[in-house]
Design a protein around this motif. Structure first.
Motif, PDB file in Angstrom:
ATOM      1  N   THR A   2      42.895  47.016  50.030  1.00  0.00           N
ATOM      2  CA  THR A   2      43.049  45.740  49.255  1.00  0.00           C
ATOM      3  C   THR A   2      44.665  45.743  48.799  1.00  0.00           C
ATOM      4  O   THR A   2      45.298  46.476  49.192  1.00  0.00           O
ATOM      5  N   GLU A   3      45.083  44.602  48.587  1.00  0.00           N
ATOM      6  CA  GLU A   3      46.610  44.339  48.224  1.00  0.00           C
ATOM      7  C   GLU A   3      47.010  45.450  46.894  1.00  0.00           C
ATOM      8  O   GLU A   3      46.090  46.156  46.361  1.00  0.00           O
ATOM      9  N   ARG A   4      48.171  45.742  47.102  1.00  0.00           N
ATOM     10  CA  ARG A   4      48.743  46.914  46.717  1.00  0.00           C
ATOM     11  C   ARG A   4      49.056  46.747  45.070  1.00  0.00           C
ATOM     12  O   ARG A   4      49.855  45.612  44.797  1.00  0.00           O
ATOM     13  N   LEU A   5      48.560  47.218  44.244  1.00  0.00           N
ATOM     14  CA  LEU A   5      48.816  46.801  42.697  1.00  0.00           C
ATOM     15  C   LEU A   5      49.841  47.773  42.004  1.00  0.00           C
ATOM     16  O   LEU A   5      50.187  48.893  42.389  1.00  0.00           O
ATOM     17  N   ASP A   6      50.431  47.285  40.879  1.00  0.00           N
ATOM     18  CA  ASP A   6      51.327  47.969  40.221  1.00  0.00           C
ATOM     19  C   ASP A   6      50.202  48.480  39.251  1.00  0.00           C
ATOM     20  O   ASP A   6      50.035  47.601  38.371  1.00  0.00           O
ATOM     21  N   HIS A  28      48.566  52.310  46.040  1.00  0.00           N
ATOM     22  CA  HIS A  28      48.991  51.600  44.914  1.00  0.00           C
ATOM     23  C   HIS A  28      50.112  52.311  44.134  1.00  0.00           C
ATOM     24  O   HIS A  28      50.100  53.557  44.289  1.00  0.00           O
ATOM     25  N   ASP A  86      49.891  45.186  37.169  1.00  0.00           N
ATOM     26  CA  ASP A  86      48.573  44.233  37.209  1.00  0.00           C
ATOM     27  C   ASP A  86      47.189  44.857  36.526  1.00  0.00           C
ATOM     28  O   ASP A  86      46.385  44.194  35.948  1.00  0.00           O
ATOM     29  N   ARG A 168      37.208  41.208  39.212  1.00  0.00           N
ATOM     30  CA  ARG A 168      38.343  41.502  39.765  1.00  0.00           C
ATOM     31  C   ARG A 168      38.222  43.344  39.828  1.00  0.00           C
ATOM     32  O   ARG A 168      38.919  44.204  40.723  1.00  0.00           O
ATOM     33  N   ILE A 172      38.552  46.254  42.540  1.00  0.00           N
ATOM     34  CA  ILE A 172      39.595  47.174  42.617  1.00  0.00           C
ATOM     35  C   ILE A 172      38.828  48.503  42.862  1.00  0.00           C
ATOM     36  O   ILE A 172      39.594  49.254  43.649  1.00  0.00           O
ATOM     37  N   GLY A 175      38.016  48.849  46.228  1.00  0.00           N
ATOM     38  CA  GLY A 175      39.031  49.303  47.093  1.00  0.00           C
ATOM     39  C   GLY A 175      39.552  50.855  47.137  1.00  0.00           C
ATOM     40  O   GLY A 175      40.127  51.203  47.921  1.00  0.00           O
TER      41      GLY A 175
END
Ligand code: CAA
Length: 285
Positions: A2-6, A28, A86, A168, A172, A175
């Protein structure tokens, strides 16, 4: 992926470092925050040791392990660490006042869109949400020990947690290759409400002389196909944690089925806390 999170993980104990390692493994960037430099150093050493086990099993290369470790950024300043996150996952020790303090700070310093999660195993998510101005963004994200291996994340929705934040958080966790179970915010959620009476009853079996620790664990491990027996599991979790959760369940429900076995309380008083002190129901080198 999934999208890279901070991501920020607050608290660098066993759970915090396992959570940080898991997020970093999936690409991440993780700010691992603790007031104690020594705790951050111990966490780094623990993550390195765990990663080496994956390297040894050829589930990861040395280069990948080094990259995971590099994505975990040890930090002591919470305000700075969460300024652009995030997701923040609080994993400080199981004390409501300390957790509330962390949530007030997260509320003050984390961006508007951030999910504010707690890894609490028993404390009310609704109560943690209530100390913030955004209870809709506060959620339970309960990982299991050892985090890099255990598949479950128990998601706990507080009274005011929004559907969007639940969705959400679920995405996560999935993911991270975890399986999600969602529980409502009642003491012990599902995991500890069911697990703790099992451990407690095993302790009562020992107390009442029904069987030795080895026999209790053998019967439950091989008879029920559990990965380890309940007394060995209590040593893994920590006898102090087990006693605290049982006391909390007992207080919250007022039901004698949660009364703590006397031998557990005695072990706690003697500092026989399980693996972390080298002795619990068993001895560890
Ligand atoms: N990182 C990476 N690998 C690890 C590891 C870690 N932290 N811990 C263990 N391993 C690996 C070992 O390298 C070993 O791999 P191989 O078999 O491929 O050699 C394997 O796991 C088994 O390890 P051990 O031989 O050390 O066996 P163990 O009994 O000490 O541990 C276990 C294995 C994963 C802990 C397993 O017994 C298990 O799944 N037990 C149940 C754990 C459980 O129920 N956890 C939930 C606790 S409750 C909780 O966390 C929530 C709460 O609120 C209290």
């Amino acid at each position: 992926m999934t999208e890279r999170l901070d991501v920020a993980v607050i608290g660098a104990g066993t759970m915090g470092s396992g959570i940080a390692q898991t997020f970093a493994t999936f690409g991440h960037e993780v700010h691992l925050v603790d007031a104690s430099e020594a705790a951050l150093e111990r966490a780094r050493a623990g993550i390195q040791k765990s990663l080496q086990r994956f390297v040894k099993k050829e589930k990861m290369t040395e280069d990948e392990a080094a990259a995971v470790l590099a994505r975990v950024l040890p930090e002591t300043d919470l305000a700075q660490a969460v300024a652009a996150v995030d997701l923040a996952v609080e994993a400080v020790f199981e004390n409501p006042q300390v957790k509330e303090e962390v949530f007030r700070a997260l509320d003050e310093h984390a961006p508007e869109h951030a999910i504010l999660a707690s890894n609490t195993s028993s404390i009310s998510i609704t109560a943690l949400g209530a100390v913030t101005r955004r209870p809709e963004s506060v959620i339970g994200m309960h990982f299991m020990n050892p985090v890099p291996l255990m598949k479950l994340v128990e998601i706990v929705r507080g009274e005011k947690t929004s559907d969007e934040v639940v969705a959400r958080t679920k995405a996560i966790a999935e993911g991270l290759d975890k399986v999600v179970g969602v529980a409502q915010d009642y003491a012990g959620f599902v995991s500890n409400r069911v697990l703790m009476p099992l451990i407690n009853e095993a302790a009562f079996c020992l107390y009442e002389g029904v069987a030795t620790p080895e026999d209790i664990d053998t019967i439950m491990k091989y008879g029920m196909n559990h990965p380890m027996g309940p007394l060995a599991l209590a040593d893994l979790i920590g006898i102090d944690v087990v006693v605290d959760i049982l006391d909390y369940l007992h207080e919250q429900f007022g039901d004698p089925k949660f009364r703590c076995a006397p031998n557990l309380r005695r072990m706690r008083a003697a500092g026989k806390l399980g693996r972390k002190t080298g002795e619990g129901f068993y001895r560890y080198d």
